[in-house]
Motif scaffolding. Sequence first.
Motif, PDB file in Angstrom:
ATOM      1  N   LYS A   6       0.822  -1.213   0.000  1.00  7.26           N
ATOM      2  CA  LYS A   6       0.000   0.000   0.000  1.00  7.26           C
ATOM      3  C   LYS A   6       0.858   1.267   0.000  1.00  7.26           C
ATOM      4  O   LYS A   6       0.554   2.232  -0.705  1.00  7.26           O
ATOM      5  N   THR A   7       1.944   1.263   0.747  1.00 10.68           N
ATOM      6  CA  THR A   7       2.823   2.439   0.817  1.00 10.68           C
ATOM      7  C   THR A   7       3.531   2.676  -0.518  1.00 10.68           C
ATOM      8  O   THR A   7       3.630   3.813  -0.982  1.00 10.68           O
ATOM      9  N   ASP A   8       3.991   1.608  -1.158  1.00 11.10           N
ATOM     10  CA  ASP A   8       4.619   1.727  -2.480  1.00 11.10           C
ATOM     11  C   ASP A   8       3.632   2.349  -3.469  1.00 11.10           C
ATOM     12  O   ASP A   8       3.990   3.220  -4.261  1.00 11.10           O
ATOM     13  N   ARG A  20       8.235  15.818 -10.104  1.00 10.61           N
ATOM     14  CA  ARG A  20       9.324  16.723  -9.736  1.00 10.61           C
ATOM     15  C   ARG A  20       9.612  16.712  -8.237  1.00 10.61           C
ATOM     16  O   ARG A  20      10.615  17.254  -7.792  1.00 10.61           O
ATOM     17  N   LEU A  21       8.736  16.097  -7.462  1.00  4.37           N
ATOM     18  CA  LEU A  21       8.926  16.088  -6.013  1.00  4.37           C
ATOM     19  C   LEU A  21      10.196  15.329  -5.637  1.00  4.37           C
ATOM     20  O   LEU A  21      10.500  14.291  -6.220  1.00  4.37           O
ATOM     21  N   ASN A  22      10.904  15.848  -4.629  1.00  2.05           N
ATOM     22  CA  ASN A  22      12.078  15.131  -4.148  1.00  2.05           C
ATOM     23  C   ASN A  22      11.645  14.128  -3.069  1.00  2.05           C
ATOM     24  O   ASN A  22      10.489  14.099  -2.650  1.00  2.05           O
ATOM     25  N   THR A  23      12.571  13.324  -2.620  1.00  2.00           N
ATOM     26  CA  THR A  23      12.267  12.265  -1.651  1.00  2.00           C
ATOM     27  C   THR A  23      11.659  12.827  -0.368  1.00  2.00           C
ATOM     28  O   THR A  23      10.711  12.260   0.173  1.00  2.00           O
ATOM     29  N   LYS A  24      12.188  13.947   0.104  1.00  3.97           N
ATOM     30  CA  LYS A  24      11.662  14.547   1.331  1.00  3.97           C
ATOM     31  C   LYS A  24      10.198  14.960   1.157  1.00  3.97           C
ATOM     32  O   LYS A  24       9.364  14.731   2.042  1.00  3.97           O
ATOM     33  N   GLU A  25       9.877  15.543   0.028  1.00  2.67           N
ATOM     34  CA  GLU A  25       8.494  15.977  -0.243  1.00  2.67           C
ATOM     35  C   GLU A  25       7.553  14.782  -0.372  1.00  2.67           C
ATOM     36  O   GLU A  25       6.423  14.809   0.125  1.00  2.67           O
ATOM     37  N   ILE A  26       8.019  13.730  -1.014  1.00  5.13           N
ATOM     38  CA  ILE A  26       7.211  12.506  -1.145  1.00  5.13           C
ATOM     39  C   ILE A  26       6.973  11.905   0.235  1.00  5.13           C
ATOM     40  O   ILE A  26       5.848  11.537   0.581  1.00  5.13           O
ATOM     41  N   HIS A  28       6.911  13.329   3.104  1.00  3.61           N
ATOM     42  CA  HIS A  28       5.952  14.160   3.840  1.00  3.61           C
ATOM     43  C   HIS A  28       4.518  13.868   3.393  1.00  3.61           C
ATOM     44  O   HIS A  28       3.617  13.731   4.214  1.00  3.61           O
ATOM     45  N   LYS A  29       4.311  13.745   2.083  1.00  2.00           N
ATOM     46  CA  LYS A  29       2.962  13.507   1.549  1.00  2.00           C
ATOM     47  C   LYS A  29       2.399  12.144   1.952  1.00  2.00           C
ATOM     48  O   LYS A  29       1.192  11.996   2.099  1.00  2.00           O
ATOM     49  N   ILE A  30       3.274  11.146   2.106  1.00  2.00           N
ATOM     50  CA  ILE A  30       2.769   9.803   2.431  1.00  2.00           C
ATOM     51  C   ILE A  30       2.891   9.473   3.913  1.00  2.00           C
ATOM     52  O   ILE A  30       2.468   8.395   4.348  1.00  2.00           O
ATOM     53  N   GLY A  31       3.479  10.385   4.693  1.00  2.00           N
ATOM     54  CA  GLY A  31       3.574  10.171   6.132  1.00  2.00           C
ATOM     55  C   GLY A  31       4.637   9.172   6.542  1.00  2.00           C
ATOM     56  O   GLY A  31       4.466   8.419   7.503  1.00  2.00           O
ATOM     57  N   LEU A  32       5.749   9.169   5.826  1.00  2.00           N
ATOM     58  CA  LEU A  32       6.861   8.261   6.124  1.00  2.00           C
ATOM     59  C   LEU A  32       8.124   9.107   6.242  1.00  2.00           C
ATOM     60  O   LEU A  32       8.184  10.210   5.710  1.00  2.00           O
ATOM     61  N   SER A  33       9.130   8.606   6.917  1.00  2.00           N
ATOM     62  CA  SER A  33      10.382   9.355   6.995  1.00  2.00           C
ATOM     63  C   SER A  33      11.155   9.214   5.681  1.00  2.00           C
ATOM     64  O   SER A  33      10.841   8.374   4.836  1.00  2.00           O
ATOM     65  N   VAL A  34      12.192  10.029   5.535  1.00  2.00           N
ATOM     66  CA  VAL A  34      12.912  10.123   4.265  1.00  2.00           C
ATOM     67  C   VAL A  34      13.636   8.831   3.897  1.00  2.00           C
ATOM     68  O   VAL A  34      13.555   8.365   2.750  1.00  2.00           O
ATOM     69  N   THR A  35      14.352   8.217   4.840  1.00  2.00           N
ATOM     70  CA  THR A  35      15.161   7.040   4.518  1.00  2.00           C
ATOM     71  C   THR A  35      14.325   5.869   3.988  1.00  2.00           C
ATOM     72  O   THR A  35      14.649   5.328   2.924  1.00  2.00           O
TER      73      THR A  35
END
Length: 153
Positions: A6-8, A20-26, A28-35
């Motif tokens: 589901k997260t994928d 164009r979103l970077n990993t940090k922005e993604i 934030h949108k899905i409610g997961l940390s960056v790593t």
Amino acid sequence: MDILDKTDRRILQVLQEDARLNTKEIAHKIGLSVTPTYERLKKIEKLGIIKKNVALLDGEKLGKTMVAYCNVSLQLHSLPLLRKFEAAIHRHEEVMECYHVAGNYDYLLKIVVDDMKSYQQFITTKLAAIENIANVHSSFVMTEIKNSTAFSL
């Protein structure tokens, strides 16, 4: 077994809306940390699910106002002749999409050009120059009702 959870799928949905979103922005949108978001993105890319990132352009604003769908029948259907037709189609930038289809025709082409005169030139000087074509039937888009590039996930 489904290779995406589901997260994928949420990551892919976000990317389909704005690649164009970077990993940090993604993240934030899905409610997961960056790593973990980064690791999931790498897994998705490694699986080949993301083919490429592109900008979707407005054809009308670029003067590409004529969209035609062209059904093509071939005279003969040997594998070498099919491949020869497909190779010829790849060389023409006016052809935005090409599908080998079942039914009354062999191929469905999406042709995008400036106007009817450009379409006529494409048909008479480029498409007609490809050997083994038996029949061509064109349908012209009058109004675009829906045009989506996003898959339902």
